[in-house]
Every structure is written in structure tokens, then in C-alpha cells.
Design an enzyme around this catalytic site. Structure first.
Site, PDB file in Angstrom:
ATOM      1  CB  CYS A  90      -0.895  -0.009   1.234  1.00 53.84           C
ATOM      2  SG  CYS A  90      -2.020   1.406   1.336  1.00 53.84           S
ATOM      3  CG  HIS A 132      -5.695  -2.031  -1.364  1.00 53.10           C
ATOM      4  ND1 HIS A 132      -4.817  -2.712  -0.548  1.00 53.10           N
ATOM      5  CD2 HIS A 132      -5.323  -0.724  -1.319  1.00 53.10           C
ATOM      6  CE1 HIS A 132      -3.953  -1.832  -0.033  1.00 53.10           C
ATOM      7  NE2 HIS A 132      -4.245  -0.627  -0.487  1.00 53.10           N
ATOM      8  CD  GLU A 133      -6.465   1.897  -4.132  1.00 53.32           C
ATOM      9  OE1 GLU A 133      -6.647   2.935  -3.455  1.00 53.32           O
ATOM     10  OE2 GLU A 133      -5.369   1.307  -4.173  1.00 53.32           O
ATOM     11  CG  HIS A 136      -7.267   3.259   0.898  1.00 57.15           C
ATOM     12  ND1 HIS A 136      -6.528   3.516   2.026  1.00 57.15           N
ATOM     13  CD2 HIS A 136      -6.448   2.561   0.070  1.00 57.15           C
ATOM     14  CE1 HIS A 136      -5.324   2.993   1.902  1.00 57.15           C
ATOM     15  NE2 HIS A 136      -5.251   2.397   0.723  1.00 57.15           N
TER      16      HIS A 136
END
Length: 146
Positions: A90, A132-133, A136
Site C-alpha cells: 500500500c 483495496h481502494e 480506503h
């Protein structure tokens, strides 16, 4: 315009991001995200990672062609049951590589720069990057997934 990566202890990375502003210049936001993702040599970048509180991220959709998509107000419609463990890094945690379990296939929806809706199926690395994004934007960092 290259922006600094937000320190991983900053609250903006640990809070759910609200939907995009109505007056957001989407083409400009997409350009900024792509420029910064390329600069930092990532395969995805959410706006909050560079200090921008908008619900949007960019990701490499196809690793071979390097095709990217910018996802405004993304959501996950379906997560298939088959999960896969894989090492992840990351940009917000430059010195950490950890094993993370994620679904290998998903169905997602997002808006593009022109506010058009898209619904697509993703698998493999593209699904992993999207998840993953998306995390966030939900205020979840990947170290919470190990």
C-alpha cells in the site's frame, strides 16, 4: 500536480468518505489521481490517500495494457464466496507487505467522469485492487485485513 501521500496515521484514512461533491470537477480529479498514482508507482490510489476528501479512486484495470478506470462513488454489489490469500502493499504503508484474504471475484458499480453508471465483474488482481481502494474509502486500511 503531485500531492504528498497522507501519513497512515492521519484521520482521513480512518474515516468513511462521503459521496462525491456535486460540483466536483471529475475530469480534473481523474487527471490528478492518474498523475499521482503514476508518480508513486501504484496500481491504485484513492483520493483520501493524497488528502482529498472525495469518494473516488483510480485503479489499473488491466495490468498488461495498463488501462485504468476512475471510480466515483463506487459500491460492491456482490462478493463471491471463493476467497484468495495474496501479498499486498500500500502506498500509505510503504515498508509493509502483508498477506490479505479477499474475494477472487466481485461485481461492482461506479460512476465515471461523466456521471454515467457502470456495472462490471472483476476477478483476480483487478478485484483485489478494487477492494483495496474501496476499503480506503470506507476508512479501512489493509493492515486491518491481515
Amino acid at each position: 500536480m503531485i500531492l504528498q501521500l497522507t501519513p497512515n496515521t492521519h484521520p482521513i484514512l480512518h474515516e468513511k468518505v462521503k459521496p462525491c461533491s456535486k460540483d466536483l470537477d471529475r475530469p480534473e480529479m481523474s487527471r490528478i489521481l492518474k498523475e499521482n498514482m503514476t508518480h508513486y508507482e501504484g496500481v491504485g490510489l484513492s483520493a483520501n490517500q493524497i488528502g482529498i476528501c472525495e469518494r473516488v479512486f483510480i485503479m489499473v484495470l488491466n495490468m498488461e495494457t495498463e488501462e485504468t478506470i476512475t471510480c466515483f462513488n463506487p459500491c460492491i454489489i456482490k462478493r463471491y464466496n471463493e476467497n484468495v490469500w495474496c501479498e499486498e502493499g500500500c502506498l500509505s504503508f510503504p515498508d509493509e507487505i502483508i498477506n490479505v484474504e479477499r474475494p477472487d471475484r466481485i461485481v461492482v458499480k461506479y460512476e465515471d467522469e461523466d456521471k454515467r453508471d457502470h456495472k462490471i465483474k472483476l476477478s483476480g488482481m483487478a478485484a483485489r485492487v478494487f477492494l483495496h481502494e474501496f476499503d480506503h474509502l470506507e476508512g479501512i486500511v489493509f493492515t486491518e485485513r491481515q
